[in-house]
Design a protein around this motif. Structure first.
Motif, PDB file in Angstrom:
ATOM      1  N   GLY A   1      -7.462 -44.969 -12.952  1.00 38.78           N
ATOM      2  CA  GLY A   1      -7.902 -43.642 -12.497  1.00 38.78           C
ATOM      3  C   GLY A   1      -9.357 -43.575 -12.069  1.00 38.78           C
ATOM      4  N   HIS A   2     -10.047 -44.714 -11.971  1.00 40.39           N
ATOM      5  CA  HIS A   2     -11.445 -44.715 -11.524  1.00 40.39           C
ATOM      6  C   HIS A   2     -11.497 -44.794  -9.996  1.00 40.39           C
TER       7      HIS A   2
ATOM      8  N   LYS B   1     -26.916 -40.828 -12.672  1.00 35.48           N
ATOM      9  CA  LYS B   1     -26.044 -41.269 -13.775  1.00 35.48           C
ATOM     10  C   LYS B   1     -25.208 -42.460 -13.308  1.00 35.48           C
TER      11      LYS B   1
ATOM     12  N   MET C   1     -15.520 -50.825 -15.774  1.00 33.74           N
ATOM     13  CA  MET C   1     -14.430 -50.583 -16.729  1.00 33.74           C
ATOM     14  C   MET C   1     -13.204 -51.347 -16.246  1.00 33.74           C
TER      15      MET C   1
ATOM     16  N   ASP D   1     -22.811 -43.386 -18.276  1.00 34.88           N
ATOM     17  CA  ASP D   1     -21.422 -43.099 -18.642  1.00 34.88           C
ATOM     18  C   ASP D   1     -20.730 -44.457 -18.586  1.00 34.88           C
TER      19      ASP D   1
ATOM     20  N   HIS E   1     -15.254 -46.245 -21.515  1.00 37.61           N
ATOM     21  CA  HIS E   1     -14.934 -45.188 -22.478  1.00 37.61           C
ATOM     22  C   HIS E   1     -14.243 -45.711 -23.740  1.00 37.61           C
TER      23      HIS E   1
ATOM     24  N   GLU F   1     -23.170 -41.078 -22.476  1.00 38.31           N
ATOM     25  CA  GLU F   1     -21.909 -40.340 -22.315  1.00 38.31           C
ATOM     26  C   GLU F   1     -20.684 -41.224 -22.528  1.00 38.31           C
TER      27      GLU F   1
ATOM     28  N   GLU G   1     -16.135 -34.789 -22.866  1.00 39.85           N
ATOM     29  CA  GLU G   1     -15.811 -34.501 -21.465  1.00 39.85           C
ATOM     30  C   GLU G   1     -14.325 -34.212 -21.279  1.00 39.85           C
TER      31      GLU G   1
ATOM     32  N   ARG H   1     -20.622 -30.879 -23.534  1.00 44.03           N
ATOM     33  CA  ARG H   1     -20.124 -31.161 -22.191  1.00 44.03           C
ATOM     34  C   ARG H   1     -18.838 -30.375 -21.977  1.00 44.03           C
TER      35      ARG H   1
ATOM     36  N   HIS I   1     -19.345 -30.965 -16.460  1.00 41.33           N
ATOM     37  CA  HIS I   1     -18.698 -32.162 -15.913  1.00 41.33           C
ATOM     38  C   HIS I   1     -18.058 -31.883 -14.564  1.00 41.33           C
TER      39      HIS I   1
ATOM     40  N   GLU J   1     -23.492 -32.166 -11.354  1.00 38.98           N
ATOM     41  CA  GLU J   1     -23.038 -33.557 -11.168  1.00 38.98           C
ATOM     42  C   GLU J   1     -22.544 -33.744  -9.738  1.00 38.98           C
TER      43      GLU J   1
ATOM     44  N   LEU K   1     -18.356 -38.368  -6.896  1.00 38.46           N
ATOM     45  CA  LEU K   1     -18.914 -39.667  -7.252  1.00 38.46           C
ATOM     46  C   LEU K   1     -19.465 -40.379  -6.003  1.00 38.46           C
TER      47      LEU K   1
END
Ligand code: LLH
Ligand code: MG
Length: 384
Positions: free
Chosen positions: A23-24, A169, A174, A206, A209, A232, A258, A280, A309, A329, A332
């Motif tokens: 999901g990135h 940020k 990942m 960040d 996770h 984060e 988040e 957050r 967020h 924010e 991305l």
């Protein structure tokens, strides 16, 4: 005027990013995608809109929960409608998500703002008409000259500072990137970025996770030395006690949660547990504009910031409505993707930024999204 109809319009558009299996989001060659708008219409034909993931708001959710709650009701009773939906969640056994509540709430605010001819951020409090943006990078990748190594991040950070951002940020690597996660690589990257931009740019991290506590602590201690502004989501947010353990040992502010389920209730638990130094919340994670505002006001009452967020008009409305939250924010971002170019279903982006890194609140009625309705209707493939 009462609410007359609730529909989801699915259309094709183009994108220059795509998500990996976890999901990135990363850059991608331009390709066709499906997108969707939730439309809530009143008996006078006024409508409010919210962009949605089509899979997150299928017809059974509209038919089973949302239409029975809102159709025939007064849209000004937005809190009453939100409470009714929130109470339906228990018996829906996971079928009515916080995200679905958030979509409905945003579309209702958009409808109300359009009806009275005022931007939502003003209707909600009008605390400020400008907010500084931080550049939020995409996650690390393996793209040469992209975000594939510490030197790539450092070069991109220099570009972002030149563009006007006063805060950056990093989202580092990942899985499924094969060499991720790697605490030492994260530390080298943060150090390279600090060296590239100097002491006056606020930096945040960040990271992966799903680090373990000891890894998260090692990384946090490095961030302290590099004077980072916050740290984060280095661990699964389901474990509040892990975040309390981390925050107790670090001077760098720990921010969260988040993505944790539970709307403003979950945020209250994080504060009372001492699991975060900065709260957050965002309109898509926390159940909408109303629930995010509750989280912001909760943080304000404890003299802590609540950082919002995600990008988009709903989050901007919350920032314009309140004083808590130092940053918007913006992202991305990636060196190979032009964030300022609107997709074909929008005439303009909602969050244009000036050369000093400031985003001005939209002046259009409602949430301020500048939809290209002609394009959307020509490319509609389904309506439910
Ligand atoms: O894991 C990711 O892809 C990012 O963390 C993403 O979820 C992003 O929205 C985020 O966390 N922003 O703060
Ligand atoms: Mg995040």
């Amino acid at each position: 005027m009462l609410i007359d109809a609730v529909a989801v319009r699915v259309f094709t558009t183009t994108a220059r990013t795509a998500v990996d299996e976890a999901g990135h989001r990363h850059p991608a060659p331009e390709h066709e995608v499906t997108a969707a708008l939730l439309e809530i219409t009143d008996q006078d034909g006024n409508a409010g809109y919210c962009p949605v993931q089509p899979d997150h708001l299928r017809e059974p959710v509209l038919a089973g929960h949302i239409r029975p709650t809102v159709v025939g009701r007064d849209p000004w009773q937005r809190e009453r409608l939100w409470q009714a939906l929130s109470r339906r969640q228990r018996g829906a056994h996971g079928g009515l998500t916080d995200r679905a509540l958030g979509y409905v709430d945003q579309a209702l605010w958009d409808l109300l703002g359009r009806r009275v001819g005022l931007p939502v951020w003003k209707l909600l409090g009008g605390a400020r008409d400008r907010v500084p943006a931080y550049a939020s990078t995409m996650c690390g990748d393996e793209i040469p000259g992209g975000l594939s190594c510490p030197e790539d991040y450092a070069a991109f950070a220099e570009q972002l500072a030149k563009r006007g951002y006063r805060g950056i940020k990093l989202h580092t690597w990942m899985p499924p990137v094969p060499f991720a996660p790697d605490v030492r690589l994260d530390i080298r990257t943060c150090a390279a970025v600090r060296e590239a931009v100097g002491p006056d740019i606020a930096l945040m991290l960040d990271a992966n996770h799903w680090y373990r506590r000891t890894e998260a602590l090692e990384l946090g201690r490095a961030l302290e030395k590099l004077d980072f502004a916050w740290y984060e989501e280095p661990m699964d947010e389901a474990s509040i006690s892990s975040y309390r353990w981390l925050a107790d040992q670090l001077a760098v502010p720990v921010i969260g949660p988040e993505t944790a389920a539970g709307k403003h209730f979950a945020r209250a638990e994080w504060i009372s547990a001492g699991a975060c130094d900065i709260l957050r919340a965002g309109v898509d994670d926390c159940g909408g504009i109303g629930a995010t505002l509750k989280a912001v006001h909760l943080a304000e009452a404890f003299n802590i910031d609540c950082e919002i967020h995600g990008n988009g008009s709903g989050n901007l409305a919350v920032l314009g409505a309140t004083e808590s939250g130092r940053w918007y924010e913006r992202g991305l971002l990636h060196p190979h993707v032009d964030f300022d170019e609107p997709p074909p279903h929008r005439h303009t982006i909602v969050d244009t930024m000036d050369a000093d890194g400031i985003v001005t609140m939209p002046s259009a009625p409602g949430l301020g999204d500048d939809w290209n309705f002609d394009y959307i209707s020509e490319h509609t493939v389904d309506v439910w």
